[in-house]
Structures are given as structure tokens and as C-alpha cells.
Design a protein around this motif. Structure first.
Motif, PDB file in Angstrom:
ATOM      1  N   TRP A 227      -5.346  17.388  35.316  1.00 43.65           N
ATOM      2  CA  TRP A 227      -5.689  16.005  34.987  1.00 43.65           C
ATOM      3  C   TRP A 227      -5.144  15.627  33.612  1.00 43.65           C
ATOM      4  CZ3 TRP A 227      -8.746  14.483  30.821  1.00 43.65           C
ATOM      5  CH2 TRP A 227      -8.930  13.107  30.710  1.00 43.65           C
ATOM      6  N   PHE A 228      -5.298  16.509  32.633  1.00 47.40           N
ATOM      7  CA  PHE A 228      -4.865  16.204  31.271  1.00 47.40           C
ATOM      8  C   PHE A 228      -3.352  15.996  31.210  1.00 47.40           C
ATOM      9  CE2 PHE A 228      -3.755  17.171  26.877  1.00 47.40           C
ATOM     10  CZ  PHE A 228      -4.672  16.388  26.197  1.00 47.40           C
ATOM     11  N   LYS A 229      -2.590  16.856  31.880  1.00 37.98           N
ATOM     12  CA  LYS A 229      -1.126  16.699  31.898  1.00 37.98           C
ATOM     13  C   LYS A 229      -0.732  15.378  32.538  1.00 37.98           C
ATOM     14  CE  LYS A 229       0.038  21.561  32.233  1.00 37.98           C
ATOM     15  NZ  LYS A 229       0.515  22.599  33.150  1.00 37.98           N
ATOM     16  N   GLN A 230      -1.381  15.062  33.632  1.00 38.58           N
ATOM     17  CA  GLN A 230      -1.078  13.808  34.325  1.00 38.58           C
ATOM     18  C   GLN A 230      -1.441  12.612  33.448  1.00 38.58           C
ATOM     19  OE1 GLN A 230      -3.274  13.247  37.934  1.00 38.58           O
ATOM     20  NE2 GLN A 230      -1.904  11.662  38.689  1.00 38.58           N
ATOM     21  N   ALA A 231      -2.564  12.694  32.750  1.00 36.73           N
ATOM     22  CA  ALA A 231      -2.995  11.599  31.880  1.00 36.73           C
ATOM     23  C   ALA A 231      -2.011  11.405  30.730  1.00 36.73           C
ATOM     24  CB  ALA A 231      -4.400  11.869  31.348  1.00 36.73           C
ATOM     25  N   LYS A 232      -1.511  12.503  30.160  1.00 39.74           N
ATOM     26  CA  LYS A 232      -0.531  12.404  29.075  1.00 39.74           C
ATOM     27  C   LYS A 232       0.767  11.776  29.573  1.00 39.74           C
ATOM     28  CE  LYS A 232      -0.784  14.351  25.376  1.00 39.74           C
ATOM     29  NZ  LYS A 232      -1.057  13.852  24.053  1.00 39.74           N
ATOM     30  N   GLU A 233       1.192  12.126  30.784  1.00 41.12           N
ATOM     31  CA  GLU A 233       2.420  11.566  31.347  1.00 41.12           C
ATOM     32  C   GLU A 233       2.252  10.090  31.677  1.00 41.12           C
ATOM     33  OE1 GLU A 233       3.290  14.017  34.702  1.00 41.12           O
ATOM     34  OE2 GLU A 233       3.799  15.757  33.457  1.00 41.12           O
ATOM     35  N   ASN A 234       1.075   9.711  32.198  1.00 41.47           N
ATOM     36  CA  ASN A 234       0.832   8.312  32.559  1.00 41.47           C
ATOM     37  C   ASN A 234       0.769   7.414  31.342  1.00 41.47           C
ATOM     38  OD1 ASN A 234       0.748   9.018  35.238  1.00 41.47           O
ATOM     39  ND2 ASN A 234      -1.475   8.986  35.377  1.00 41.47           N
ATOM     40  N   GLY A 235       0.116   7.896  30.279  1.00 39.96           N
ATOM     41  CA  GLY A 235      -0.035   7.099  29.065  1.00 39.96           C
ATOM     42  C   GLY A 235      -0.738   5.789  29.345  1.00 39.96           C
ATOM     43  N   GLN A 236      -0.191   4.695  28.810  1.00 39.31           N
ATOM     44  CA  GLN A 236      -0.811   3.381  28.949  1.00 39.31           C
ATOM     45  C   GLN A 236      -0.598   2.785  30.328  1.00 39.31           C
ATOM     46  OE1 GLN A 236       0.855   0.953  25.911  1.00 39.31           O
ATOM     47  NE2 GLN A 236      -0.088   2.090  24.243  1.00 39.31           N
TER      48      GLN A 236
ATOM     49  N   LYS B 228      -0.830   3.766  33.477  1.00 38.95           N
ATOM     50  CA  LYS B 228      -1.739   3.966  34.607  1.00 38.95           C
ATOM     51  C   LYS B 228      -3.102   4.437  34.128  1.00 38.95           C
ATOM     52  CE  LYS B 228       2.120   5.270  37.561  1.00 38.95           C
ATOM     53  NZ  LYS B 228       2.696   6.329  38.384  1.00 38.95           N
ATOM     54  N   ILE B 229      -3.740   3.667  33.275  1.00 39.99           N
ATOM     55  CA  ILE B 229      -5.022   4.091  32.707  1.00 39.99           C
ATOM     56  C   ILE B 229      -6.114   4.131  33.776  1.00 39.99           C
ATOM     57  CG2 ILE B 229      -5.790   1.809  31.933  1.00 39.99           C
ATOM     58  CD1 ILE B 229      -6.237   5.163  30.072  1.00 39.99           C
ATOM     59  N   GLN B 230      -6.033   3.241  34.768  1.00 41.24           N
ATOM     60  CA  GLN B 230      -7.035   3.261  35.846  1.00 41.24           C
ATOM     61  C   GLN B 230      -6.921   4.549  36.662  1.00 41.24           C
ATOM     62  OE1 GLN B 230      -9.609   1.397  36.208  1.00 41.24           O
ATOM     63  NE2 GLN B 230      -8.999   0.035  34.549  1.00 41.24           N
ATOM     64  N   GLU B 231      -5.684   4.990  36.882  1.00 40.54           N
ATOM     65  CA  GLU B 231      -5.464   6.252  37.606  1.00 40.54           C
ATOM     66  C   GLU B 231      -6.000   7.430  36.787  1.00 40.54           C
ATOM     67  OE1 GLU B 231      -1.569   8.741  38.882  1.00 40.54           O
ATOM     68  OE2 GLU B 231      -1.542   6.595  39.371  1.00 40.54           O
ATOM     69  N   THR B 232      -5.820   7.371  35.483  1.00 39.32           N
ATOM     70  CA  THR B 232      -6.339   8.415  34.594  1.00 39.32           C
ATOM     71  C   THR B 232      -7.862   8.442  34.643  1.00 39.32           C
ATOM     72  OG1 THR B 232      -4.433   8.203  33.142  1.00 39.32           O
ATOM     73  CG2 THR B 232      -6.396   9.204  32.203  1.00 39.32           C
ATOM     74  N   LYS B 233      -8.471   7.262  34.612  1.00 47.23           N
ATOM     75  CA  LYS B 233      -9.929   7.182  34.663  1.00 47.23           C
ATOM     76  C   LYS B 233     -10.448   7.700  36.006  1.00 47.23           C
ATOM     77  CE  LYS B 233     -13.780   4.059  33.916  1.00 47.23           C
ATOM     78  NZ  LYS B 233     -14.200   2.698  33.583  1.00 47.23           N
ATOM     79  N   GLN B 234      -9.767   7.361  37.082  1.00 45.30           N
ATOM     80  CA  GLN B 234     -10.182   7.843  38.401  1.00 45.30           C
ATOM     81  C   GLN B 234     -10.057   9.359  38.487  1.00 45.30           C
ATOM     82  OE1 GLN B 234     -11.703   6.063  40.778  1.00 45.30           O
ATOM     83  NE2 GLN B 234     -11.997   8.044  41.757  1.00 45.30           N
TER      84      GLN B 234
END
Length: 140
Positions: A40-49, A51-57
Motif C-alpha cells: 500500500w505504501f509503495k502504491q501511495a507514493k507512486e500515486n501521489g496527488q 489518486k488520493i481517493q485510491e490511496t485512501k481506499q
């Protein structure tokens, strides 16, 4: 080997990891939760600003996994994550960090420990050190 990314393990590390995870089911579940969080953390770092909703999900999904497993230490950690969720998600939105300030605070604490008993001298040394830090020589 427990701290390394699963993809970066050598054959020997994988052998030991499989051996230890086979000895205890709770350890195996905890390791899988750790890997899930890292993913999740790697994906969140790649998404950045973007896809914040995807990061939150993804974070909510991780919460559910932890609650299903019921490992007390992870449940406690998730409570902390929930309390600071806005700040955690903002860390992916904004590229700001207080790392520089934490470094100054750490250096000041080390100097304070080393200058035990020399309190009058300490304040001047801290101020001089930070003011002339770019010069590279030790002042004071």
C-alpha cells in the motif's frame, strides 16, 4: 530478512523466512500484514496527488485486513493510524517534511548531553553552530 522487501530476498533469505514463518501461524499472519502495508505504501507514493481517493481506499482495505487478523499489536497501531489519518494522507499530497528541523533538534540534544554542567556555554555554542554550519569549521 523480516524487514527486507520480499522481492529483494536472496534464496537463502527465502529459505530462512519460510522456515520461521512455518513455525508460528501468528508470525506468518503478521508478516503478511507487513507486506500488505508495504505494498500500500509503495502504491501511495507512486500515486501521489493524482489518486488520493485510491490511496485512501487502500488504507481502508488495510484497516479491514488488520481487524480480520486480530493481532493486538497491529490493532493498536491501526488505532494510531486512524487518529492521524488526515495527516498520513496529507503526507502523500504534499512534499513537505520536518526532517531538517528534526535533525537540528537531534543535534541540539546531543550537544546538550555533551555540555552537561556547562549551561552558560551551551546556548552560545548552539547558536554559533547553526549560524556558521555552512562554513564547515567548528566554531566555539
Amino acid at each position: 530478512m523480516f524487514y527486507k522487501d520480499r522481492a529483494k530476498l536472496t534464496e537463502e533469505d527465502r529459505w530462512y523466512l519460510d522456515r520461521y514463518l512455518g513455525m508460528d501461524e501468528e508470525l506468518h499472519r503478521a508478516y503478511e500484514l507487513k507486506e500488505s502495508y508495504c505494498c500500500w505504501f509503495k502504491q501511495a507514493k507512486e500515486n501521489g496527488q493524482a489518486k488520493i481517493q485510491e490511496t485512501k481506499q487502500g488504507l481502508m482495505d488495510f484497516y479491514r485486513k488488520v481487524e480480520q487478523e486480530g493481532i493486538p499489536e497491529f490493532v493498536k497501531a491501526i488505532r494510531t493510524f486512524k487518529n492521524w489519518q488526515t495527516e498520513v494522507l496529507n503526507s502523500f499530497l504534499f512534499g513537505y517534511s520536518n526532517g531538517f528541523l528534526e535533525g537540528i533538534n537531534n543535534l541540539t540534544k546531543v550537544m546538550k548531553r555533551n555540555a552537561f554542567g556547562f549551561r552558560n556555554f551551551l546556548r552560545a555554542r548552539i547558536l554559533l553552530l547553526h549560524k556558521y554550519k555552512k562554513i564547515g569549521s567548528h566554531v566555539g
